[in-house]
Write a protein that holds these residues in place. Structure first.
Motif, PDB file in Angstrom:
ATOM      1  N   VAL A   1      -5.625  -4.003  23.277  1.00 45.06           N
ATOM      2  CA  VAL A   1      -4.953  -4.542  22.023  1.00 45.06           C
ATOM      3  C   VAL A   1      -5.659  -6.011  21.464  1.00 45.06           C
ATOM      4  CG1 VAL A   1      -2.631  -4.543  20.119  1.00 45.06           C
ATOM      5  CG2 VAL A   1      -3.355  -2.831  21.895  1.00 45.06           C
ATOM      6  N   GLY A   2      -6.853  -5.354  20.478  1.00 51.65           N
ATOM      7  CA  GLY A   2      -7.289  -7.042  19.771  1.00 51.65           C
ATOM      8  C   GLY A   2      -6.551  -6.800  18.096  1.00 51.65           C
ATOM      9  N   LEU A   3      -6.182  -8.464  17.627  1.00 46.26           N
ATOM     10  CA  LEU A   3      -5.791  -8.579  16.202  1.00 46.26           C
ATOM     11  C   LEU A   3      -6.694  -9.312  15.740  1.00 46.26           C
ATOM     12  CD1 LEU A   3      -2.260  -9.142  17.746  1.00 46.26           C
ATOM     13  CD2 LEU A   3      -2.752  -6.706  17.127  1.00 46.26           C
ATOM     14  N   ALA A   4      -7.001  -8.501  15.036  1.00 49.22           N
ATOM     15  CA  ALA A   4      -8.458  -9.840  14.042  1.00 49.22           C
ATOM     16  C   ALA A   4      -9.246  -9.966  14.809  1.00 49.22           C
ATOM     17  CB  ALA A   4      -7.516 -10.496  13.567  1.00 49.22           C
ATOM     18  N   PRO A   5      -9.030  -9.009  16.002  1.00 46.68           N
ATOM     19  CA  PRO A   5     -10.427  -9.504  17.099  1.00 46.68           C
ATOM     20  C   PRO A   5     -12.029 -10.321  16.449  1.00 46.68           C
ATOM     21  CG  PRO A   5      -9.769  -7.553  17.098  1.00 46.68           C
ATOM     22  CD  PRO A   5     -10.078  -7.505  16.113  1.00 46.68           C
ATOM     23  N   TRP A   6     -12.075 -11.525  17.189  1.00 42.98           N
ATOM     24  CA  TRP A   6     -14.117 -12.085  17.042  1.00 42.98           C
ATOM     25  C   TRP A   6     -14.721 -11.108  17.942  1.00 42.98           C
ATOM     26  CZ3 TRP A   6     -15.381 -16.697  19.330  1.00 42.98           C
ATOM     27  CH2 TRP A   6     -16.876 -17.233  19.208  1.00 42.98           C
ATOM     28  N   CYS A   7     -15.632 -10.445  16.534  1.00 46.14           N
ATOM     29  CA  CYS A   7     -16.764  -9.335  17.307  1.00 46.14           C
ATOM     30  C   CYS A   7     -17.802  -9.649  17.216  1.00 46.14           C
ATOM     31  CB  CYS A   7     -16.162  -7.718  17.171  1.00 46.14           C
ATOM     32  SG  CYS A   7     -14.458  -7.572  17.929  1.00 46.14           S
ATOM     33  N   PRO A   8     -18.727 -10.542  17.823  1.00 49.19           N
ATOM     34  CA  PRO A   8     -19.867 -10.838  17.195  1.00 49.19           C
ATOM     35  C   PRO A   8     -20.957 -10.110  17.568  1.00 49.19           C
ATOM     36  CG  PRO A   8     -19.309 -12.455  18.549  1.00 49.19           C
ATOM     37  CD  PRO A   8     -18.053 -11.969  18.988  1.00 49.19           C
ATOM     38  N   ASP A   9     -21.959  -9.880  16.665  1.00 50.28           N
ATOM     39  CA  ASP A   9     -23.231  -7.841  17.133  1.00 50.28           C
ATOM     40  C   ASP A   9     -23.460  -8.891  18.307  1.00 50.28           C
ATOM     41  OD1 ASP A   9     -22.229  -7.457  15.153  1.00 50.28           O
ATOM     42  OD2 ASP A   9     -24.076  -8.592  13.686  1.00 50.28           O
ATOM     43  N   GLY A  10     -23.817  -7.497  19.332  1.00 50.16           N
ATOM     44  CA  GLY A  10     -24.213  -7.422  20.405  1.00 50.16           C
ATOM     45  C   GLY A  10     -23.445  -7.350  21.692  1.00 50.16           C
ATOM     46  N   ASP A  11     -21.736  -8.449  21.122  1.00 50.18           N
ATOM     47  CA  ASP A  11     -21.406  -8.878  22.772  1.00 50.18           C
ATOM     48  C   ASP A  11     -21.189  -6.953  23.064  1.00 50.18           C
ATOM     49  OD1 ASP A  11     -20.521 -11.294  22.341  1.00 50.18           O
ATOM     50  OD2 ASP A  11     -18.638 -10.888  21.409  1.00 50.18           O
ATOM     51  N   PRO A  12     -21.699  -7.086  24.669  1.00 49.71           N
ATOM     52  CA  PRO A  12     -21.096  -5.940  25.535  1.00 49.71           C
ATOM     53  C   PRO A  12     -19.791  -5.679  25.266  1.00 49.71           C
ATOM     54  CG  PRO A  12     -20.500  -8.226  26.624  1.00 49.71           C
ATOM     55  CD  PRO A  12     -21.013  -8.325  25.016  1.00 49.71           C
ATOM     56  N   VAL A  13     -20.469  -4.006  25.536  1.00 50.98           N
ATOM     57  CA  VAL A  13     -19.234  -2.582  25.456  1.00 50.98           C
ATOM     58  C   VAL A  13     -19.090  -2.281  26.453  1.00 50.98           C
ATOM     59  CG1 VAL A  13     -18.672  -2.389  23.241  1.00 50.98           C
ATOM     60  CG2 VAL A  13     -20.223  -1.110  24.133  1.00 50.98           C
ATOM     61  N   GLU A  14     -20.207  -2.137  27.541  1.00 51.09           N
ATOM     62  CA  GLU A  14     -20.206  -1.404  29.156  1.00 51.09           C
ATOM     63  C   GLU A  14     -18.458  -1.101  29.819  1.00 51.09           C
ATOM     64  OE1 GLU A  14     -22.598  -3.524  27.716  1.00 51.09           O
ATOM     65  OE2 GLU A  14     -23.452  -1.877  27.177  1.00 51.09           O
ATOM     66  N   GLN A  15     -18.127  -2.598  29.404  1.00 48.30           N
ATOM     67  CA  GLN A  15     -16.836  -2.991  30.435  1.00 48.30           C
ATOM     68  C   GLN A  15     -16.024  -1.831  30.048  1.00 48.30           C
ATOM     69  OE1 GLN A  15     -18.003  -4.729  28.544  1.00 48.30           O
ATOM     70  NE2 GLN A  15     -16.857  -5.818  26.933  1.00 48.30           N
ATOM     71  N   LEU A  16     -16.306  -1.634  28.690  1.00 48.73           N
ATOM     72  CA  LEU A  16     -14.662  -0.762  28.179  1.00 48.73           C
ATOM     73  C   LEU A  16     -14.749   0.571  28.312  1.00 48.73           C
ATOM     74  CD1 LEU A  16     -15.410  -2.410  23.983  1.00 48.73           C
ATOM     75  CD2 LEU A  16     -13.626  -3.509  26.422  1.00 48.73           C
ATOM     76  N   ALA A  17     -15.559   1.041  28.745  1.00 50.08           N
ATOM     77  CA  ALA A  17     -15.554   2.430  29.825  1.00 50.08           C
ATOM     78  C   ALA A  17     -14.398   2.747  30.180  1.00 50.08           C
ATOM     79  CB  ALA A  17     -16.498   2.553  30.486  1.00 50.08           C
ATOM     80  N   GLY A  18     -13.593   4.116  29.608  1.00 48.15           N
ATOM     81  CA  GLY A  18     -11.759   4.815  30.493  1.00 48.15           C
ATOM     82  C   GLY A  18     -11.388   3.436  29.758  1.00 48.15           C
ATOM     83  N   ARG A  19     -11.233   3.178  28.932  1.00 50.79           N
ATOM     84  CA  ARG A  19      -9.995   2.308  28.657  1.00 50.79           C
ATOM     85  C   ARG A  19      -9.635   2.363  27.292  1.00 50.79           C
ATOM     86  NH1 ARG A  19     -11.943   0.894  33.502  1.00 50.79           N
ATOM     87  NH2 ARG A  19     -10.925  -1.205  34.192  1.00 50.79           N
ATOM     88  N   ASP A  20      -8.548   1.956  26.491  1.00 50.51           N
ATOM     89  CA  ASP A  20      -8.280   2.710  24.956  1.00 50.51           C
ATOM     90  C   ASP A  20      -7.795   0.186  25.199  1.00 50.51           C
ATOM     91  OD1 ASP A  20      -6.956   4.995  25.962  1.00 50.51           O
ATOM     92  OD2 ASP A  20      -6.070   4.125  27.233  1.00 50.51           O
ATOM     93  N   VAL A  21      -8.237   0.928  23.688  1.00 51.74           N
ATOM     94  CA  VAL A  21      -9.294  -0.158  22.675  1.00 51.74           C
ATOM     95  C   VAL A  21      -8.368   0.781  21.708  1.00 51.74           C
ATOM     96  CG1 VAL A  21     -10.760  -1.837  21.652  1.00 51.74           C
ATOM     97  CG2 VAL A  21     -11.092  -1.000  24.530  1.00 51.74           C
TER      98      VAL A  21
END
Length: 255
Positions: A116-136
């Motif tokens: 659960v990301g609250l007002a998260p800092w999400c710069p362009d190009g940050d990886p997302v592969e580690q999120l596979a299979g997770r609830d985001v």
């Protein structure tokens, strides 16, 4: 003496910080980003049963610090320590701002079920592969002037294509430090965490968004808070430091 039952699940809280800063976070009441997370911890402890541990991650440094990604390593260290102590229990990471970025990066850890990301800092190009299979589930105010709600929306779309179940909840009329409409942030976060840990049903619009196919657009996976929580539209007042941190202007450019 009654023996405390071992934790069956856990929530790790990650507060915000700065883009750069090698010094240690200030202690106690001077650590405003950490104080900001205390009401979330209180709300979660009230809502969750005693076998769910709620704990804050301690940072060694105040900033993200470029390629060092210091809070990411602090989060992984906390997860490793929890695994050694409690075994393979499900964990939800709750991170605000820089802590949201750390939570997203650490989501590949074997214990992590969701973020659960609250007002998260999400710069362009940050990886997302580690999120596979997770609830985001990311939560962001469109009026945020420190981190970008548009970047959060983009990340939920990228995460879904990478195999995550993702959703963005927007909080109109709020701000980055979550002081405006603070009770709604606490209530929503509690509903999301209890749902992701299967301790209560998820809010239905979020549950539907998490079931979207990988090719669904980021807009399809976006839910406005006032359509999600009954009565939320009435909670638009400013709390003026209900968490002990004072007004939004005091947070400067912390992330």
């Amino acid at each position: 003496m009654t023996r405390r039952q071992p934790p069956a699940a856990a929530v790790l809280l990650l507060h915000g910080g700065r883009e750069d800063g090698l010094g240690a976070p200030p202690p106690g009441p001077f650590n405003l980003p950490a104080l900001r997370m205390r009401p979330f911890a209180h709300a979660l402890r009230r809502a969750l049963p005693g076998d769910v541990l709620v704990r804050a991650v301690r940072y060694g440094h105040r900033g993200w610090n470029g390629a060092r990604a210091d809070p990411l390593h602090d989060a992984v260290r906390a997860l490793d320590e929890l695994r050694r102590a409690a075994g393979d229990i499900p964990v939800v990471l709750v991170g605000h701002s820089m802590g949201g970025r750390a939570a997203l990066h650490a989501a590949g850890h074997p214990l992590v079920r969701g973020v659960v990301g609250l007002a998260p800092w999400c710069p362009d190009g940050d990886p997302v592969e580690q999120l596979a299979g997770r609830d985001v589930v990311l939560v962001h105010s469109p009026r945020d002037r420190v981190t970008s709600a548009a970047a959060s929306r983009t990340l939920t779309g990228r995460a879904r294509r990478a195999g995550a179940r993702s959703c963005l909840v927007t909080v109109p009329g709020s701000d980055h430090p979550m002081l405006r409409r603070a009770p709604v942030w606490h209530r929503l976060t509690t509903a999301l965490v209890t749902g992701l840990l299967d301790r209560a049903p998820l809010p239905e619009p979020v549950a539907r968004a998490l079931l979207l196919p990988p090719g669904a657009s980021a807009e399809d996976g976006t839910v406005e808070l006032d359509r999600l929580l009954p009565g939320a539209a009435g909670g638009s007042g400013t709390t003026g430091g209900a968490d002990g941190t004072g007004g939004a202007a005091r947070f400067g450019t912390s992330r």
